[in-house]
Design an enzyme around this catalytic site. Structure first.
Site, PDB file in Angstrom:
ATOM      1  NE  ARG A  46      47.222  69.109  62.329  1.00 48.00           N
ATOM      2  CZ  ARG A  46      46.713  70.168  62.971  1.00 48.00           C
ATOM      3  NH1 ARG A  46      46.540  71.304  62.351  1.00 48.00           N
ATOM      4  NH2 ARG A  46      46.391  70.118  64.231  1.00 48.00           N
ATOM      5  NE  ARG A  69      38.889  98.189  65.231  1.00 46.64           N
ATOM      6  CZ  ARG A  69      38.405  98.080  63.996  1.00 46.64           C
ATOM      7  NH1 ARG A  69      38.877  97.163  63.174  1.00 46.64           N
ATOM      8  NH2 ARG A  69      37.468  98.887  63.573  1.00 46.64           N
ATOM      9  CD  GLU A 106      31.840  89.776  66.809  1.00 43.72           C
ATOM     10  OE1 GLU A 106      31.691  90.006  65.586  1.00 43.72           O
ATOM     11  OE2 GLU A 106      30.928  89.937  67.646  1.00 43.72           O
ATOM     12  CD  GLU A 113      28.582  89.488  60.196  1.00 42.67           C
ATOM     13  OE1 GLU A 113      29.602  90.198  60.111  1.00 42.67           O
ATOM     14  OE2 GLU A 113      27.638  89.736  60.955  1.00 42.67           O
ATOM     15  CD  GLU A 122      21.468  88.077  44.625  1.00 47.97           C
ATOM     16  OE1 GLU A 122      20.416  87.430  44.765  1.00 47.97           O
ATOM     17  OE2 GLU A 122      22.045  88.245  43.535  1.00 47.97           O
ATOM     18  CG  HIS A 124      18.938  85.149  49.154  1.00 49.73           C
ATOM     19  ND1 HIS A 124      18.589  84.184  50.068  1.00 49.73           N
ATOM     20  CD2 HIS A 124      18.463  84.734  47.958  1.00 49.73           C
ATOM     21  CE1 HIS A 124      17.933  83.220  49.453  1.00 49.73           C
ATOM     22  NE2 HIS A 124      17.843  83.534  48.165  1.00 49.73           N
ATOM     23  CE  LYS A 131      26.247  88.971  55.734  1.00 49.45           C
ATOM     24  NZ  LYS A 131      26.554  90.241  55.071  1.00 49.45           N
ATOM     25  CB  SER A 135      23.814  89.185  64.980  1.00 47.66           C
ATOM     26  OG  SER A 135      23.695  90.280  65.856  1.00 47.66           O
TER      27      SER A 135
END
Length: 163
Positions: A46, A69, A106, A113, A122, A124, A131, A135
C-alpha cells in the site's frame, strides 16, 4: 402502569427494522463503489502504491500547473534559506513549514479545480465559487508565509543592515 416493550432486554439486542424501504433516490441506497485494486493492499504494498501515486501527482502539478511551478521555485530558494537562518529550532520549523504549507494548499486547490473541470467545463456559479474558495485558501497560505518570514527574518535583516 403499562410497560414499554421496547425497554425489554430482548428488544435492546434485536436490530430495529427501518420504518420504510430505501427509495432509488436515497443516498444510502446507492450501489457500492466499483472495485479498486489498491484498496485491498496493506503494509509496504500500500505504501509503495501511495508513493507512486504521489510522485505522479507531483509530475502532473509540475507539468500542468504554472502556479505550482512558481511556488516550487520560491520554495527551492526559501527552504534552504530557512534552514540556515540563525534562529531557534521552532523558528526553523515555522519558516520551512509556512513555505511547505503554500505548496500543500496549492496542490489541494489544483485537485479541486481538476475535479470541477472533470465534472463539466461549462460556466456554473457553484464551480466558480469552489474555484474561488480554493484560490482564497492559497492566498491565505501565502499571507501566512509572508507574515512568518517577515516576523522571524525581518528583525534579523534589520540588525544585519545596521538599523
Amino acid at each position: 402502569m403499562k410497560r414499554d416493550p421496547s425497554l425489554s432486554p430482548q428488544a435492546a439486542s434485536e436490530p430495529q427494522a427501518p420504518h420504510e424501504p430505501l427509495g432509488p433516490d436515497d443516498p444510502l441506497a446507492l450501489a457500492p463503489a466499483p472495485f479498486n485494486p489498491y484498496k485491498g493492499n496493506r503494509g509496504l504494498t500500500r505504501a509503495w502504491h501511495a508513493l507512486k501515486n504521489s510522485i505522479n501527482g507531483f509530475r502532473v502539478a509540475i507539468r500542468e500547473e504554472s502556479a505550482f511551478r512558481q511556488e516550487l521555485t520560491l520554495a527551492a530558494i526559501l527552504v534552504p534559506c530557512g534552514t540556515f537562518v540563525p534562529v531557534d529550532a521552532v523558528s526553523h520549523v515555522l519558516l520551512v513549514g509556512s513555505v511547505l504549507l503554500v505548496l500543500i494548499v496549492e496542490l489541494l486547490n489544483s485537485s479541486v479545480e481538476a475535479a470541477i473541470d472533470r465534472i463539466s467545463l461549462e460556466r456554473h456559479e457553484l464551480s466558480r465559487r469552489a474555484k474561488d474558495l480554493g484560490s482564497a485558501a492559497v492566498t491565505v497560505a501565502l499571507v501566512l508565509c509572508v507574515l512568518t518570514w517577515a516576523l522571524i527574518v525581518g528583525p534579523l535583516a534589520m540588525h544585519w543592515l545596521g538599523r
